[in-house]
Design a protein around this motif. Sequence first.
Motif, PDB file in Angstrom:
ATOM      1  N   SER A 133       0.826  -1.208   0.000  1.00  0.00           N
ATOM      2  CA  SER A 133       0.000   0.000   0.000  1.00  0.00           C
ATOM      3  C   SER A 133       0.858   1.255   0.000  1.00  0.00           C
ATOM      4  CB  SER A 133      -0.911   0.007   1.231  1.00  0.00           C
ATOM      5  OG  SER A 133      -1.576   1.241   1.363  1.00  0.00           O
ATOM      6  N   LEU A 164      -2.902  -0.671  -3.085  1.00  0.00           N
ATOM      7  CA  LEU A 164      -4.001  -1.233  -2.322  1.00  0.00           C
ATOM      8  C   LEU A 164      -4.289  -0.330  -1.120  1.00  0.00           C
ATOM      9  CD1 LEU A 164      -2.967  -5.013  -2.356  1.00  0.00           C
ATOM     10  CD2 LEU A 164      -4.630  -3.844  -3.829  1.00  0.00           C
ATOM     11  N   ARG A 168      -7.182  -1.570   4.994  1.00  0.00           N
ATOM     12  CA  ARG A 168      -8.172  -2.503   4.439  1.00  0.00           C
ATOM     13  C   ARG A 168      -7.515  -3.655   3.677  1.00  0.00           C
ATOM     14  NH1 ARG A 168     -12.125   0.946   0.898  1.00  0.00           N
ATOM     15  NH2 ARG A 168     -12.869  -1.179   0.463  1.00  0.00           N
ATOM     16  N   LEU A 169      -6.265  -3.914   3.957  1.00  0.00           N
ATOM     17  CA  LEU A 169      -5.569  -4.973   3.229  1.00  0.00           C
ATOM     18  C   LEU A 169      -6.165  -6.366   3.455  1.00  0.00           C
ATOM     19  CD1 LEU A 169      -1.799  -3.923   3.459  1.00  0.00           C
ATOM     20  CD2 LEU A 169      -3.431  -3.552   1.604  1.00  0.00           C
ATOM     21  N   GLU A 171      -8.986  -7.245   3.110  1.00  0.00           N
ATOM     22  CA  GLU A 171     -10.001  -7.440   2.079  1.00  0.00           C
ATOM     23  C   GLU A 171      -9.395  -7.755   0.714  1.00  0.00           C
ATOM     24  OE1 GLU A 171     -12.417  -3.950   1.984  1.00  0.00           O
ATOM     25  OE2 GLU A 171     -12.529  -3.811   4.189  1.00  0.00           O
ATOM     26  N   HIS A 172      -8.055  -7.709   0.629  1.00  0.00           N
ATOM     27  CA  HIS A 172      -7.392  -7.857  -0.679  1.00  0.00           C
ATOM     28  C   HIS A 172      -6.367  -8.985  -0.666  1.00  0.00           C
ATOM     29  CE1 HIS A 172      -9.120  -4.087  -2.281  1.00  0.00           C
ATOM     30  NE2 HIS A 172      -9.070  -3.693  -1.018  1.00  0.00           N
ATOM     31  N   GLU A 175      -5.301 -10.374  -4.243  1.00  0.00           N
ATOM     32  CA  GLU A 175      -4.374  -9.492  -4.965  1.00  0.00           C
ATOM     33  C   GLU A 175      -2.963  -9.551  -4.372  1.00  0.00           C
ATOM     34  OE1 GLU A 175      -8.245  -6.941  -4.985  1.00  0.00           O
ATOM     35  OE2 GLU A 175      -7.434  -8.669  -3.880  1.00  0.00           O
TER      36      GLU A 175
END
Length: 300
Positions: A133, A164, A168-169, A171-172, A175
Amino acid sequence: MVVSLFAVLASGFALASFTAATLPVRVGRGWRSPGVVRRTVVVVCLLMVGINGAAATALDGPLVSPAILAMDLVVLCGGAVILWSTRLAHRPTCLPRRIVTVSAHPDDLELGCGGAIAKFVDSGHEVHSLVMSGGRNGGGLARPDEAIAGGAFLGLSSLVVLDLPDSRLPEHGFEMISAVEDALRRYNPDLVLTHSAHDRHQDHEAVHRATVRAARGHPAILSFESPSASDEFAPQVFVDIEEYIETKVEAVGRHDSQGSKPYMRPEHVRALAVVRGRQARVRHAEGFEAVRVLDSRIGP
């Protein structure tokens, strides 16, 4: 007048030598490379001594006059100080390794293992970094540039900052797993460094999970320590960063947007290194948890 000029130059060189020896963090890391420093010192010493001799000849004075001897002594002593200051520098490794680091935010690498990374780079290893991020929510648009500045200072071979959303990582996950898998295919590293599972920050924990899953077939993974690590963080592997503690402090300091946070302060960075150093029986160290370690990937 000529003798006075060279006396000033010699004195200036001696002062610069002392400054470089006692305050190395003020010198760029590239110029601070032991090999560069040593070659520069030898050339400058020979040049200054030759100039002093040429000046004495031009003035029709003796080549071994007290003034010339005094200036040569100052120059040589200054050079000796620099050479002494680099006496503990690591020789280039005979077996270079490739290392990939995976972190959540732009400053995590420097805080978690900045000293070890600088030491690895100076020893001749190749280090690539992946940051999930840009950290906009935690510090604004400047953070990717700060990551680039910190990475350049440490000497990373490459740095990729993904976009990203921080905080909120979790949620990913897909990816992040894909990004780590791509990095592993691209660089085929001997060692992977990432966050610990024992971390209270949801982004850090998510990056750990994604990295371990993406590197499920990799034989060497170590987890570094973040300021948000929980009390369960228990390092089994340590890297001596006595010669690199100030390098780590400066690398952390490249993240200006985060400077108001207590854990970014130099005294905090040094204090944690002292704690881990006490555990490792050295003055300053960084601690790592071993997810798994195959000796052939990190040793000779």
